[in-house]
Design a protein around this motif. Sequence first.
Motif, PDB file in Angstrom:
ATOM      1  N   GLU A 298       0.848  -1.119   0.093  1.00 47.62           N
ATOM      2  CA  GLU A 298       0.073   0.015   0.078  1.00 47.62           C
ATOM      3  C   GLU A 298       0.759   1.300   0.186  1.00 47.62           C
ATOM      4  OE1 GLU A 298      -3.278  -1.043   2.644  1.00 47.62           O
ATOM      5  OE2 GLU A 298      -3.517   1.057   2.917  1.00 47.62           O
ATOM      6  N   THR A 299       2.039   1.244   0.679  1.00 43.81           N
ATOM      7  CA  THR A 299       2.629   2.634   0.764  1.00 43.81           C
ATOM      8  C   THR A 299       3.364   2.689  -0.667  1.00 43.81           C
ATOM      9  OG1 THR A 299       4.783   1.151   1.906  1.00 43.81           O
ATOM     10  CG2 THR A 299       3.408   2.373   3.350  1.00 43.81           C
ATOM     11  N   LEU A 300       3.930   1.713  -1.108  1.00 47.59           N
ATOM     12  CA  LEU A 300       4.720   1.689  -2.324  1.00 47.59           C
ATOM     13  C   LEU A 300       3.790   2.095  -3.518  1.00 47.59           C
ATOM     14  CD1 LEU A 300       7.597  -0.932  -2.405  1.00 47.59           C
ATOM     15  CD2 LEU A 300       7.404   1.249  -1.081  1.00 47.59           C
ATOM     16  N   GLY A 301       2.535   1.610  -3.513  1.00 45.12           N
ATOM     17  CA  GLY A 301       1.518   1.968  -4.325  1.00 45.12           C
ATOM     18  C   GLY A 301       1.169   3.357  -4.324  1.00 45.12           C
ATOM     19  N   ALA A 302       1.101   3.747  -2.944  1.00 44.84           N
ATOM     20  CA  ALA A 302       0.874   5.204  -2.773  1.00 44.84           C
ATOM     21  C   ALA A 302       2.063   6.342  -3.445  1.00 44.84           C
ATOM     22  CB  ALA A 302       0.651   5.494  -1.003  1.00 44.84           C
ATOM     23  N   PHE A 303       3.105   5.920  -3.361  1.00 42.89           N
ATOM     24  CA  PHE A 303       4.241   6.738  -3.925  1.00 42.89           C
ATOM     25  C   PHE A 303       3.994   6.611  -5.268  1.00 42.89           C
ATOM     26  CE2 PHE A 303       7.003   5.025  -0.284  1.00 42.89           C
ATOM     27  CZ  PHE A 303       6.604   5.871   0.685  1.00 42.89           C
ATOM     28  N   LYS A 304       3.551   5.660  -5.985  1.00 44.34           N
ATOM     29  CA  LYS A 304       3.487   5.648  -7.736  1.00 44.34           C
ATOM     30  C   LYS A 304       2.312   6.295  -8.006  1.00 44.34           C
ATOM     31  CE  LYS A 304       5.800   3.413 -10.099  1.00 44.34           C
ATOM     32  NZ  LYS A 304       6.283   2.624 -11.077  1.00 44.34           N
ATOM     33  N   ARG A 305       1.492   6.311  -7.063  1.00 41.78           N
ATOM     34  CA  ARG A 305      -0.258   6.752  -7.486  1.00 41.78           C
ATOM     35  C   ARG A 305       0.272   8.544  -7.346  1.00 41.78           C
ATOM     36  NH1 ARG A 305      -2.943   4.904  -3.176  1.00 41.78           N
ATOM     37  NH2 ARG A 305      -2.706   6.936  -2.448  1.00 41.78           N
ATOM     38  N   ALA A 306       1.025   8.830  -6.385  1.00 40.91           N
ATOM     39  CA  ALA A 306       1.375  10.205  -6.118  1.00 40.91           C
ATOM     40  C   ALA A 306       2.349  10.941  -7.368  1.00 40.91           C
ATOM     41  CB  ALA A 306       1.843  10.486  -4.716  1.00 40.91           C
ATOM     42  N   GLY A 307       3.105   9.934  -7.945  1.00 44.05           N
ATOM     43  CA  GLY A 307       3.585  10.321  -9.186  1.00 44.05           C
ATOM     44  C   GLY A 307       5.241  10.150  -9.207  1.00 44.05           C
ATOM     45  N   ALA A 308       5.485   9.190  -8.226  1.00 41.54           N
ATOM     46  CA  ALA A 308       7.014   8.675  -8.014  1.00 41.54           C
ATOM     47  C   ALA A 308       7.202   7.612  -9.251  1.00 41.54           C
ATOM     48  CB  ALA A 308       7.519   8.233  -6.791  1.00 41.54           C
ATOM     49  N   ASP A 309       8.348   7.644  -9.894  1.00 37.84           N
ATOM     50  CA  ASP A 309       8.828   6.812 -10.939  1.00 37.84           C
ATOM     51  C   ASP A 309       9.707   5.467 -10.255  1.00 37.84           C
ATOM     52  OD1 ASP A 309       7.779   7.910 -13.144  1.00 37.84           O
ATOM     53  OD2 ASP A 309       9.156   9.337 -12.668  1.00 37.84           O
ATOM     54  N   LEU A 310      10.531   6.102  -9.147  1.00 36.87           N
ATOM     55  CA  LEU A 310      11.415   5.362  -8.660  1.00 36.87           C
ATOM     56  C   LEU A 310      11.339   5.241  -7.020  1.00 36.87           C
ATOM     57  CD1 LEU A 310      14.525   6.639 -10.284  1.00 36.87           C
ATOM     58  CD2 LEU A 310      13.081   4.674 -10.838  1.00 36.87           C
ATOM     59  N   ILE A 311      11.447   4.353  -6.257  1.00 37.75           N
ATOM     60  CA  ILE A 311      11.318   4.113  -4.948  1.00 37.75           C
ATOM     61  C   ILE A 311      12.444   3.526  -4.276  1.00 37.75           C
ATOM     62  CG2 ILE A 311       9.954   3.579  -2.909  1.00 37.75           C
ATOM     63  CD1 ILE A 311       7.537   2.799  -5.211  1.00 37.75           C
ATOM     64  N   LEU A 312      13.236   4.396  -3.214  1.00 37.88           N
ATOM     65  CA  LEU A 312      14.197   3.972  -2.426  1.00 37.88           C
ATOM     66  C   LEU A 312      13.622   3.228  -1.246  1.00 37.88           C
ATOM     67  CD1 LEU A 312      15.361   6.898  -3.529  1.00 37.88           C
ATOM     68  CD2 LEU A 312      17.555   5.627  -2.800  1.00 37.88           C
ATOM     69  N   THR A 313      13.916   2.001  -1.086  1.00 39.09           N
ATOM     70  CA  THR A 313      13.060   1.373   0.053  1.00 39.09           C
ATOM     71  C   THR A 313      14.063   0.001   0.713  1.00 39.09           C
ATOM     72  OG1 THR A 313      11.156   0.229   1.042  1.00 39.09           O
ATOM     73  CG2 THR A 313      11.781  -0.211  -1.315  1.00 39.09           C
ATOM     74  N   TYR A 314      14.185  -0.003   2.125  1.00 43.44           N
ATOM     75  CA  TYR A 314      14.715  -0.974   2.750  1.00 43.44           C
ATOM     76  C   TYR A 314      13.978  -2.336   2.630  1.00 43.44           C
ATOM     77  CZ  TYR A 314      17.352   3.087   4.767  1.00 43.44           C
ATOM     78  OH  TYR A 314      17.971   4.061   4.775  1.00 43.44           O
ATOM     79  N   PHE A 315      12.697  -2.138   1.896  1.00 41.99           N
ATOM     80  CA  PHE A 315      11.957  -3.407   1.787  1.00 41.99           C
ATOM     81  C   PHE A 315      12.252  -4.185   0.385  1.00 41.99           C
ATOM     82  CE2 PHE A 315       9.057  -1.076   4.894  1.00 41.99           C
ATOM     83  CZ  PHE A 315       8.897  -2.126   5.625  1.00 41.99           C
ATOM     84  N   ALA A 316      13.197  -3.309  -0.299  1.00 43.19           N
ATOM     85  CA  ALA A 316      13.337  -4.010  -1.741  1.00 43.19           C
ATOM     86  C   ALA A 316      13.658  -5.454  -1.894  1.00 43.19           C
ATOM     87  CB  ALA A 316      14.338  -3.023  -2.369  1.00 43.19           C
ATOM     88  N   ARG A 317      14.783  -5.877  -1.281  1.00 46.36           N
ATOM     89  CA  ARG A 317      15.227  -7.120  -0.910  1.00 46.36           C
ATOM     90  C   ARG A 317      14.006  -8.223  -0.751  1.00 46.36           C
ATOM     91  NH1 ARG A 317      20.946  -9.721   1.477  1.00 46.36           N
ATOM     92  NH2 ARG A 317      20.962 -11.604   0.011  1.00 46.36           N
ATOM     93  N   ASP A 318      13.337  -7.959   0.405  1.00 49.20           N
ATOM     94  CA  ASP A 318      12.115  -8.804   0.838  1.00 49.20           C
ATOM     95  C   ASP A 318      11.201  -8.792  -0.236  1.00 49.20           C
ATOM     96  OD1 ASP A 318      13.167  -8.767   3.305  1.00 49.20           O
ATOM     97  OD2 ASP A 318      11.641  -7.693   4.326  1.00 49.20           O
ATOM     98  N   ILE A 319      11.067  -7.928  -1.087  1.00 43.25           N
ATOM     99  CA  ILE A 319       9.867  -7.805  -2.125  1.00 43.25           C
ATOM    100  C   ILE A 319      10.491  -8.616  -3.335  1.00 43.25           C
ATOM    101  CG2 ILE A 319       8.737  -6.532  -3.727  1.00 43.25           C
ATOM    102  CD1 ILE A 319       8.793  -4.180  -1.836  1.00 43.25           C
ATOM    103  N   ALA A 320      11.715  -8.521  -3.374  1.00 43.48           N
ATOM    104  CA  ALA A 320      12.463  -9.425  -4.615  1.00 43.48           C
ATOM    105  C   ALA A 320      12.344 -10.817  -4.202  1.00 43.48           C
ATOM    106  CB  ALA A 320      13.981  -8.928  -4.771  1.00 43.48           C
ATOM    107  N   THR A 321      12.397 -11.121  -2.786  1.00 46.35           N
ATOM    108  CA  THR A 321      12.459 -12.750  -2.639  1.00 46.35           C
ATOM    109  C   THR A 321      11.062 -13.207  -2.278  1.00 46.35           C
ATOM    110  OG1 THR A 321      13.109 -12.080  -0.293  1.00 46.35           O
ATOM    111  CG2 THR A 321      15.055 -12.836  -1.584  1.00 46.35           C
ATOM    112  N   GLN A 322      10.381 -12.625  -1.672  1.00 45.79           N
ATOM    113  CA  GLN A 322       8.934 -13.019  -1.129  1.00 45.79           C
ATOM    114  C   GLN A 322       7.679 -12.463  -1.922  1.00 45.79           C
ATOM    115  OE1 GLN A 322       8.470 -11.430   2.951  1.00 45.79           O
ATOM    116  NE2 GLN A 322      10.903 -11.768   3.189  1.00 45.79           N
ATOM    117  N   GLY A 323       7.970 -11.780  -3.041  1.00 42.26           N
ATOM    118  CA  GLY A 323       6.884 -10.856  -3.612  1.00 42.26           C
ATOM    119  C   GLY A 323       6.208 -10.090  -2.937  1.00 42.26           C
ATOM    120  N   TRP A 324       4.790 -10.070  -3.272  1.00 41.85           N
ATOM    121  CA  TRP A 324       3.885  -9.175  -2.696  1.00 41.85           C
ATOM    122  C   TRP A 324       3.034 -10.045  -1.863  1.00 41.85           C
ATOM    123  CZ3 TRP A 324       5.007  -4.133  -2.817  1.00 41.85           C
ATOM    124  CH2 TRP A 324       5.437  -3.496  -3.876  1.00 41.85           C
TER     125      TRP A 324
END
Length: 324
Positions: A298-324
């Motif tokens: 929800e938080t990363l979706g909010a960033f994109k919805r608000a207009g971000a193209d790129l997101i710096l996040t400490y969750f990136a590796r978890d998302i890569a390994t565990q998906g959504w």
Amino acid sequence: MQAFPATRLRRLRGTEALRGLVCETRVTMDDLIYPIFVEEAIDAPVPISSMPGVSRIPERDLERAVAAIARDGVKALMLFGISHRKDDTGSDAWREDGLVARMVRAAKRAAPELVVIPDICFCEYTDHGHCGVIAHGRVDNDATVANLARQAVNTANAGADIIAPSAMMDGQIAAIRAALDGGGHAHTPVMAYSTKFASAFYGPFRAASGCDLKGSDRKTYQMDPMNGREAIRESMLDEAEGADMLMVKPGLPYLDVLARIRERTLLPLAVYQVSGEYAMIKLAAAAGAIDERPVVRETLGAFKRAGADLILTYFARDIATQGW
Ligand code: PBG
């Protein structure tokens, strides 16, 4: 628009597949930058208690760690160094064999396809913890800008794919662009931390990065969180100075700023989900108060919805390994 009962917005929400067809916002690994902390002269990883899942990586393990991160599916890395060679200017940052340059070389050796982005600042390299040179009791803007340019060229020489200055000095983007061009790096892009607030959400980062401000703060150079118009000026100035990408930092408390900058620039726009935002989600999930995966989505979706193209996040590796 026709009103109820002709219009029933629930028609398109009936199944997972229908919802997928009309989903407006998607976040993929292509959008994410993963920040890591690297400490020199330590033997074992140091866990950051306020950031569960995040540790300082020993410099001597960096190549192995970066190879593993790339294997997991992370495509871009932001590097923060924890220096043991601090001085009053942060000179280690512009030494050819200093920590920043060594980190960049090691990361590129380990995973040449990975986008390697050093954070260009001095707070991790100064003994007083400020982001630049102190003169007459204040952080000296122009002296710091000259040093930022040296650090930028040093890291570009080491192979950095993108230069990311975060010191919030006036004129830093123009000076870095000129220095890169003059140093044979006309093709190295600059991702400006263009709108960076003096935020209490950086709390856990200070522990993670070993930045000790000794009771001081960064309010004379980072932005007042109460200011929206000035936030737009900061980013527009960096665009005018030649930034290739802009950034808003922190993320969730500043979605309004993100959306307003989106309307005014055609540049790629990044947002930084900072350490305090990460800690709040991790610690609330650990306490059983929220479900971590959907909250992150929800938080990363909010960033994109608000207009971000790129997101710096400490969750990136978890998302890569565990998906959504
Ligand atoms: C360095 C820097 C900071 C962060 C990124 N780069 C700290 C600060 O400005 O005090 C914060 C990152 C985070 O909190 O996750 N200038």
